[in-house]
Write a protein that holds these residues in place. Structure first.
Motif, short mmCIF file in Angstrom:
data_model
loop_
_atom_site.label_atom_id
_atom_site.label_comp_id
_atom_site.label_asym_id
_atom_site.label_seq_id
_atom_site.Cartn_x
_atom_site.Cartn_y
_atom_site.Cartn_z
N GLU A 41 21.85 -8.20 1.75
CA GLU A 41 22.25 -9.52 1.24
C GLU A 41 21.03 -10.41 1.04
N THR A 42 20.08 -10.33 1.96
CA THR A 42 18.87 -11.14 1.85
C THR A 42 18.08 -10.80 0.60
N PHE A 43 17.91 -9.51 0.33
CA PHE A 43 17.10 -9.06 -0.80
C PHE A 43 17.90 -8.84 -2.07
N ASP A 44 19.24 -8.96 -1.95
CA ASP A 44 20.12 -8.76 -3.10
C ASP A 44 19.93 -7.37 -3.72
N VAL A 45 19.95 -6.38 -2.85
CA VAL A 45 19.84 -4.99 -3.28
C VAL A 45 20.90 -4.18 -2.54
N SER A 46 21.04 -2.92 -2.93
CA SER A 46 22.03 -2.06 -2.28
C SER A 46 21.57 -1.67 -0.88
N ARG A 47 22.53 -1.31 -0.04
CA ARG A 47 22.19 -0.86 1.31
C ARG A 47 21.40 0.44 1.25
N MET A 48 21.63 1.25 0.20
CA MET A 48 20.88 2.50 0.05
C MET A 48 19.38 2.21 -0.13
N THR A 49 19.08 1.16 -0.90
CA THR A 49 17.68 0.78 -1.11
C THR A 49 17.06 0.31 0.20
N VAL A 50 17.79 -0.50 0.95
CA VAL A 50 17.32 -0.97 2.25
C VAL A 50 17.11 0.20 3.19
N ARG A 51 18.07 1.13 3.19
CA ARG A 51 17.97 2.28 4.09
C ARG A 51 16.73 3.10 3.79
N GLN A 52 16.40 3.27 2.51
CA GLN A 52 15.19 4.03 2.16
C GLN A 52 13.94 3.34 2.69
N ALA A 53 13.90 2.01 2.56
CA ALA A 53 12.75 1.26 3.08
C ALA A 53 12.63 1.41 4.59
#
Length: 241
Positions: A41-53
């Motif tokens: 929500e903070t970065f306005d991206v998918s959870r999959m993208t966050v998970r990769q990071a």
């Protein structure tokens, strides 16, 4: 926020943002970072993208996960240059950390074959076997097992080995240390190592074996060490010849 027009992948931008926040001490060691949902929500991206990071930062040892709890900031690793030869006590002092030891074994024993060969003594010669847990700021960092010739250091005692052996050799015995050959390999912790280092069984450790030499060419020490890979890393400058 991530720049979605940037050629840099969004997961990479998130990694760099978290690294910067750790560097600025917005996130400190052992702090839990926001959840995947909160970060997405903070970065306005998918959870999959966050998970990769996050997966990449865990792989780098910057973050770690605890099952059922969340993702946390790891302790910063201690950097040990491969150039130069210093003792654990000297390393920690140079970093403003307090070095201490817990003595597990101090005994005189018959030299095993590999130790006698490296110390250049007879196979049935007496050697000191010294095993210690090495601490930095009260946290276990390594298990060290040292072997020294008993004939060379007849006055070695338990009080001395709780400090710096290198200081004892050079300052008290007046024997300058010149060099060492060292081998490093990656392995995993067995049950005993895990218990002593306060890490999970099969956690990554760095196994180091060093054969240290005096200035007159006499080998005086063999040390076998198991270092926590989550707290220690070795660095080296490499030059093209």
């Amino acid at each position: 926020m991530v720049d979605k027009k940037s050629p840099l992948p969004m997961y990479y931008q998130i990694e760099e943002d978290i690294k910067q926040r750790i560097e600025k001490e917005e996130f400190r060691p052992s702090d839990m970072i926001p959840s995947e949902r909160e970060l997405s929500e903070t970065f306005d991206v998918s959870r999959m993208t966050v998970r990769q990071a996050l997966n990449n930062l865990v792989s780098e040892g910057i973050l770690y996960r605890e099952k059922g709890r969340g993702t946390f900031v790891a302790e910063k690793k201690i950097e040990q240059p491969l150039q130069g030869m210093t003792s654990f006590t000297e390393d920690m002092k140079a970093r403003g950390m307090e070095a201490s030891s817990k003595l597990l074994v101090f005994e005189k024993t018959t030299a095993p074959y590999d130790i006698s060969r490296k110390l250049n003594v007879k196979e049935d010669a007496d050697v000191y076997k010294i095993q210690r847990i090495r601490y930095a700021d009260q946290k276990p960092m390594a298990i060290e097992t040292n072997y020294l010739s008993a004939a060379m250091f007849p006055d070695l005692d338990e009080q001395t080995v709780l400090g710096s052996l290198y200081s004892y050799v050079e300052k008290k015995k007046k024997q300058p240390i010149a060099k060492a050959s060292q081998m490093i390999e990656a392995t995993t912790a067995d049950e005993n190592q895990a218990a002593l280092l306060d890490i999970p069984v099969d956690a990554a450790i760095l196994y180091i074996e060093r054969n240290s030499i005096l200035s007159d060419g006499t080998p005086f020490e063999v040390v076998k060490s198991a270092y926590r890979a989550d707290r220690y890393k070795f660095i080296s400058d490499i030059y093209r010849t």
